[in-house]
Design a protein around this motif. Structure first.
Motif, PDB file in Angstrom:
ATOM      1  N   GLN A  14       0.971  -1.364  -0.172  1.00  0.00           N
ATOM      2  CA  GLN A  14      -0.010   0.021  -0.145  1.00  0.00           C
ATOM      3  C   GLN A  14       0.692   1.286  -0.144  1.00  0.00           C
ATOM      4  O   GLN A  14       0.250   1.913  -1.049  1.00  0.00           O
ATOM      5  CB  GLN A  14      -1.174   0.334   1.493  1.00  0.00           C
ATOM      6  N   ARG A  15       1.386   0.876   0.589  1.00  0.00           N
ATOM      7  CA  ARG A  15       2.547   2.506   1.105  1.00  0.00           C
ATOM      8  C   ARG A  15       4.132   2.432   1.844  1.00  0.00           C
ATOM      9  O   ARG A  15       4.478   1.233   2.020  1.00  0.00           O
ATOM     10  CB  ARG A  15       1.958   3.411   1.453  1.00  0.00           C
ATOM     11  N   GLN A  16       5.074   2.618   0.654  1.00  0.00           N
ATOM     12  CA  GLN A  16       6.185   2.259   0.773  1.00  0.00           C
ATOM     13  C   GLN A  16       7.767   3.347   0.440  1.00  0.00           C
ATOM     14  O   GLN A  16       7.226   4.337  -0.182  1.00  0.00           O
ATOM     15  CB  GLN A  16       7.055   0.395   0.301  1.00  0.00           C
ATOM     16  N   PRO A  17       8.880   3.017   1.353  1.00  0.00           N
ATOM     17  CA  PRO A  17       8.917   1.931   2.185  1.00  0.00           C
ATOM     18  C   PRO A  17       8.692   2.592   3.207  1.00  0.00           C
ATOM     19  O   PRO A  17       7.903   3.415   3.591  1.00  0.00           O
ATOM     20  CB  PRO A  17      10.598   2.677   1.837  1.00  0.00           C
ATOM     21  N   LEU A  18       8.472   1.963   4.219  1.00  0.00           N
ATOM     22  CA  LEU A  18       7.964   1.529   5.637  1.00  0.00           C
ATOM     23  C   LEU A  18       8.746   1.008   6.587  1.00  0.00           C
ATOM     24  O   LEU A  18       9.797  -0.434   6.092  1.00  0.00           O
ATOM     25  CB  LEU A  18       6.986   0.900   6.100  1.00  0.00           C
ATOM     26  N   SER A  19       9.508   1.442   7.499  1.00  0.00           N
ATOM     27  CA  SER A  19       9.745   1.349   8.761  1.00  0.00           C
ATOM     28  C   SER A  19       9.294  -0.323   9.516  1.00  0.00           C
ATOM     29  O   SER A  19       7.706  -0.125   9.589  1.00  0.00           O
ATOM     30  CB  SER A  19       9.746   1.973   9.939  1.00  0.00           C
ATOM     31  N   ALA A  20       9.379  -0.547  10.923  1.00  0.00           N
ATOM     32  CA  ALA A  20       8.941  -2.041  11.252  1.00  0.00           C
ATOM     33  C   ALA A  20       7.360  -0.636  11.381  1.00  0.00           C
ATOM     34  O   ALA A  20       6.571  -1.688  12.176  1.00  0.00           O
ATOM     35  CB  ALA A  20       9.635  -2.174  11.782  1.00  0.00           C
ATOM     36  N   ASN A  21       7.854   0.212  12.489  1.00  0.00           N
ATOM     37  CA  ASN A  21       7.167   0.642  13.301  1.00  0.00           C
ATOM     38  C   ASN A  21       5.192   1.185  12.332  1.00  0.00           C
ATOM     39  O   ASN A  21       4.420   1.366  12.361  1.00  0.00           O
ATOM     40  CB  ASN A  21       7.236   1.840  14.090  1.00  0.00           C
ATOM     41  N   ASP A  22       6.194   1.280  10.817  1.00  0.00           N
ATOM     42  CA  ASP A  22       4.987   1.726  10.543  1.00  0.00           C
ATOM     43  C   ASP A  22       4.290   0.720  10.026  1.00  0.00           C
ATOM     44  O   ASP A  22       2.919   0.431   9.914  1.00  0.00           O
ATOM     45  CB  ASP A  22       5.630   2.366   8.541  1.00  0.00           C
ATOM     46  N   VAL A  23       4.638  -0.709   9.987  1.00  0.00           N
ATOM     47  CA  VAL A  23       4.318  -1.696   9.232  1.00  0.00           C
ATOM     48  C   VAL A  23       2.746  -1.911  10.552  1.00  0.00           C
ATOM     49  O   VAL A  23       2.280  -2.389  10.313  1.00  0.00           O
ATOM     50  CB  VAL A  23       4.717  -2.905   8.938  1.00  0.00           C
ATOM     51  N   ILE A  24       3.801  -1.768  12.128  1.00  0.00           N
ATOM     52  CA  ILE A  24       3.599  -2.477  13.110  1.00  0.00           C
ATOM     53  C   ILE A  24       1.452  -1.272  12.870  1.00  0.00           C
ATOM     54  O   ILE A  24       0.353  -1.557  13.134  1.00  0.00           O
ATOM     55  CB  ILE A  24       3.554  -2.480  14.426  1.00  0.00           C
ATOM     56  N   ALA A  25       1.842  -0.345  12.566  1.00  0.00           N
ATOM     57  CA  ALA A  25       0.898   0.846  12.348  1.00  0.00           C
ATOM     58  C   ALA A  25      -0.160   0.683  11.712  1.00  0.00           C
ATOM     59  O   ALA A  25      -1.790   0.492  11.584  1.00  0.00           O
ATOM     60  CB  ALA A  25       1.466   2.435  12.725  1.00  0.00           C
ATOM     61  N   GLY A  26       0.329   0.064  10.171  1.00  0.00           N
ATOM     62  CA  GLY A  26      -0.286  -0.310   9.349  1.00  0.00           C
ATOM     63  C   GLY A  26      -0.954  -1.534   9.366  1.00  0.00           C
ATOM     64  O   GLY A  26      -2.375  -1.584   9.161  1.00  0.00           O
ATOM     65  N   LEU A  27      -1.155  -2.902  10.274  1.00  0.00           N
ATOM     66  CA  LEU A  27      -1.512  -3.270  11.012  1.00  0.00           C
ATOM     67  C   LEU A  27      -2.579  -3.410  11.595  1.00  0.00           C
ATOM     68  O   LEU A  27      -4.060  -3.580  11.585  1.00  0.00           O
ATOM     69  CB  LEU A  27      -0.033  -4.819  11.407  1.00  0.00           C
TER      70      LEU A  27
END
Length: 126
Positions: free
Chosen positions: A17-30
């Motif tokens: 959906q959106r990149q690049p992402l940090s691990a924290n961004d992925v956690i928020a995105g989940l």
């Protein structure tokens, strides 16, 4: 062919959906749908990097993840695998199964007709 588990696929969908992402961004995105611990998400990210599905760049202390495969390429790969395994590579029985269960909507039928018409047109030009 890259094999991705359901949990890894959830992570990939956020990154697609959106990149690049940090691990924290992925956690928020989940979001709240997954109650995974931060360590779990980082493990999934590392697995996806090992499998060649994600790449990363280091930005200071953070790692920014980006997809190495597109969502469309993954869907096509999985669709082919599914049809090959369950239907001996033939698409018609799959569609017939949906049709016999009344699972095809008028929009689905129209899209299938258009795909077939486009395919026939391409074949006539070869």
């Amino acid at each position: 062919m890259i094999e991705i588990s359901n949990a890894e696929l959830s992570v990939m969908q956020v990154v697609w959906q959106r990149q690049p992402l940090s691990a924290n961004d992925v956690i928020a995105g989940l979001g709240d749908d997954n109650d995974w611990h931060e360590k779990t998400v980082k493990t999934l990210l590392n697995r996806l990097v090992s499998k060649g599905a994600l790449g990363f760049n280091k930005d200071g202390r953070a790692y920014l993840y980006y997809p190495l495969i597109t969502e469309q390429d993954y869907q096509l790969q999985q669709s082919r695998s599914f049809v090959d395994r369950l239907f001996a590579g033939k698409v018609a029985p799959l569609v017939a199964g949906f049709a016999s269960q009344n699972k095809l909507k008028p929009d689905d039928v129209q899209q299938l007709k258009q795909l077939i018409a486009d395919w026939e047109q391409e074949q006539n030009h070869d």
